[in-house]
Write a protein that holds these residues in place. Structure first.
Motif, mmCIF file in Angstrom:
data_model
loop_
_atom_site.group_PDB
_atom_site.id
_atom_site.type_symbol
_atom_site.label_atom_id
_atom_site.label_comp_id
_atom_site.label_asym_id
_atom_site.label_seq_id
_atom_site.Cartn_x
_atom_site.Cartn_y
_atom_site.Cartn_z
ATOM 1 N N ALA A 8 8.218 -4.750 69.757
ATOM 2 C CA ALA A 8 7.774 -4.639 71.147
ATOM 3 C C ALA A 8 8.526 -3.524 71.872
ATOM 4 N N ASP A 9 9.837 -3.454 71.640
ATOM 5 C CA ASP A 9 10.653 -2.430 72.302
ATOM 6 C C ASP A 9 10.280 -1.023 71.847
ATOM 7 N N LEU A 23 3.023 -15.724 67.484
ATOM 8 C CA LEU A 23 2.781 -15.688 68.932
ATOM 9 C C LEU A 23 2.646 -14.273 69.479
ATOM 10 N N GLY A 24 3.426 -13.315 68.941
ATOM 11 C CA GLY A 24 3.453 -11.984 69.534
ATOM 12 C C GLY A 24 2.671 -10.923 68.797
ATOM 13 N N LYS A 25 2.300 -11.205 67.548
ATOM 14 C CA LYS A 25 1.733 -10.150 66.716
ATOM 15 C C LYS A 25 0.390 -9.629 67.223
ATOM 16 N N SER A 26 -0.487 -10.519 67.652
ATOM 17 C CA SER A 26 -1.827 -10.097 68.072
ATOM 18 C C SER A 26 -1.760 -9.082 69.217
ATOM 19 N N GLN A 27 -0.925 -9.355 70.201
ATOM 20 C CA GLN A 27 -0.793 -8.443 71.329
ATOM 21 C C GLN A 27 -0.209 -7.103 70.895
ATOM 22 N N LEU A 28 0.770 -7.146 69.971
ATOM 23 C CA LEU A 28 1.383 -5.910 69.485
ATOM 24 C C LEU A 28 0.392 -5.085 68.668
ATOM 25 N N ASP A 29 -0.467 -5.766 67.907
ATOM 26 C CA ASP A 29 -1.516 -5.067 67.154
ATOM 27 C C ASP A 29 -2.424 -4.277 68.102
#
Length: 572
Positions: A104-105, A182-188
């Motif tokens: 994310a960073d 939880l976070g992967k979809s948004q990061l994709d």
């Protein structure tokens, strides 16, 4: 006061230059940090993969032992193994949280850099290219911009690859509230959006439309004459080597064509499609159109509804292509800077004046109605651009003395010392009885004359260029008899020189004489063979010292031919 203002401008320029250099170093630092961070993520995901494998192996081994009630281990040993596995799970969970935060960073950092590239650096490069088109500095730094675009694109692609590895880890093992899930979809979505936006902005017109016969006059195209243009993709990636086709069109999709230029219907006579291939110099995909020719399709409607002159009509070339990647398809489009079309009825200098005015004042490539209400320009800016016309094709720009003379013609003596004074488009483009054309035509013709006939002497500083008659008299008044200087003729549209020299009357007072040089006569021969006659006296050459005090033969001797061409030029 003039010295003080000059120093202030120099200090301001140096300060701006230092600030710009610092910003470039900071951007370079951020790009290097991005590349380093991506490598660290790659290593951390490898560590996470190894840790997950060990955890999974131990967990399944313990489950197997409990299931089959093996007596290989005692109850105490099994309890110790369970504690070890729980501790390993805690470490695994923390590592997964660290990895997803690192991704994310790094995407946030990539987004920050990309915003700078697209919002600041790319428009600044385009502005520098505009200035280079009208004679400004040619150091447009496109290769540096390409290296930044490519570094960011490579980092984004590597992050997308690492997100695929994260997906593989999730498929092998996950749990409730798994941070990877939880976070992967948004990061994709973020990674894909950033990459696509970067590619969309990476297509540029590397070389604006230009006739090879007039390399110093880009953006002025003559119908029926070949011209070239080149586009380039600023991202260099292996997966982009797909040789897409580019289609060029003129005035595509611009509604202004219907209302502003209803009678100008232009079309490309030559092939309008080109395949983008790897450029040997840049290593990026590029397409050059080397043999384009424009024609005008005559229409029964001859009315220009908004009364623009022919040399005020702006036209745009559009370039469209499609990049097809393994998991992505991107439509790309870019437009050139506006061009002006000329024919035998219009002088190139009129069109060039429009190009100068537009690119000085407008950074919007789609503003085709610019000349319906063209804004004024400050003399400080216009004088710089006029000086560029000489420095771009010779070794000498115009000096302050020459620019003061032009300021007098543009502004009048009352306002010539004011750099903030405004010049209006009509002042530059309207026909003047004094010059036999527009003021710009007069300047351009002297530039053409300089390039064609007296380039070496201009470069040597022997020609003083634009200089008023009053200033000439002031310079020569206190000089030795026979001192002469060369300047541009004030009232000759086709360009030429005026030779002015000083003599002393029988009372010892200075007397100033002038004569115009004929373009067909080489300047050294004119200086060497020029004579004047007065009454019955033997004709003599009054040109003895080139201003300020250079003997005539020292200045021009090496250019004399071995023998006279048989022409003597007598002034009476």
């Amino acid at each position: 006061m003039i010295v003080s203002n000059t120093r202030t401008k120099e200090n301001s320029f140096n300060s701006q230059e230092c600030t710009a250099m610092e910003q470039l170093r900071e951007l370079d630092h951020k790009v290097n940090k991005l590349k380093k961070s991506v490598q660290e993520i790659k290593q951390d995901i490898q560590v996470l993969e190894d840790l997950q494998y060990k955890y999974d192996f131990k967990r399944k081994t313990l489950e197997s032992q409990v299931e089959f009630e093996t007596k290989v281990q005692t109850t105490t040993e099994i309890q110790h193994e369970e504690i070890s596995i729980r501790q390993m799970f805690t470490v695994l969970k923390m590592k997964r949280e660290v990895v997803i935060k690192e991704i994310a960073d790094v995407l946030t950092l990539a987004e920050q850099i990309q915003l700078i590239l697209i919002s600041d650096e790319l428009p600044e490069w385009k502005r520098r290219q505009q200035m280079a088109c009208i004679g400004g500095p040619h150091n447009t730094c496109l290769n540096q911009l390409q290296s930044w675009f490519t570094a960011v694109a490579e980092s984004q692609q590597q992050i997308r690859q690492q997100l695929k590895k994260v997906q593989e880890l999730v498929q092998k093992f996950t749990y409730n509230n798994d941070p990877l899930t939880l976070g992967k979809s948004q990061l994709d979505e973020q990674a894909l959006s950033l990459f696509k936006n970067l590619i969309l902005n990476s297509l540029v017109v590397e070389r604006q439309p230009c006739m090879p016969t007039h390399p110093q006059r880009p953006l002025v195209i003559k119908t029926g004459v070949q011209f070239t243009v080149k586009i380039r993709l600023l991202v260099k990636l292996t997966e982009l080597n797909c040789q897409p086709k580019v289609k060029i069109s003129i005035d595509k999709g611009f509604s202004e064509m219907d209302t502003v230029k209803g009678f100008r219907n232009l079309f490309l006579l030559t092939n309008d499609t080109k395949v983008m291939k790897l450029d040997e110099t840049s290593g990026c995909l590029a397409a050059e159109f080397p043999h384009l020719v424009l024609k005008e399709r005559r229409s029964s409607n001859k009315t220009n509804k908004l009364h623009l002159k022919v040399y005020e009509e702006l036209h745009l070339f559009s370039f469209d292509t499609e990049l097809i990647l393994p998991d992505l398809c991107i439509d790309l489009s870019i437009t050139s800077l506006p061009v002006l079309l000329i024919n035998a009825m219009v002088q190139p200098s009129s069109a060039w004046g429009s190009i100068l005015w537009y690119n000085m004042l407008c950074s919007e490539p789609h503003n085709l109605t610019f000349f319906l209400n063209p804004p004024p320009v400050k003399w400080e800016q216009l004088s710089k651009v006029i000086s560029w016309q000489f420095s771009s094709v010779t070794k000498r720009a115009l000096n302050s003395e020459q620019l003061r003379t032009l300021a007098d013609k543009f502004l009048g003596q009352e306002a010539q010392g004011d750099p903030e004074a405004l010049i209006y488009w009509n002042t530059l483009s309207q026909t003047s009885v004094e010059f036999g054309g527009s003021l710009l035509q007069w300047i351009c013709e002297h530039l053409e004359f300089t390039k064609k006939y007296v380039l070496n002497f201009w470069n040597d500083g022997y020609i003083m260029g634009f200089l008023s008659e009053e200033r000439v008299k002031a310079l020569l008044r206190d000089k030795l008899p026979g001192t002469f200087l060369l300047r541009f003729s004030e009232n000759r549209q086709c360009g030429g020189l005026t030779t002015t020299w000083v003599e002393h009357s029988h009372k010892g007072e200075p007397v100033i004489h002038s004569t115009n040089n004929m373009n067909r006569i080489p300047l050294p021969a004119f200086i060497r063979d020029f004579t004047v006659s007065a009454g019955e006296k033997v004709p003599v050459n009054p040109l003895i010292y080139l201003y300020p005090d250079i003997p005539r033969d020292v200045a021009f001797g090496r250019h004399y031919s071995s023998a006279s061409d048989g022409s003597d030029f007598t002034f009476t």
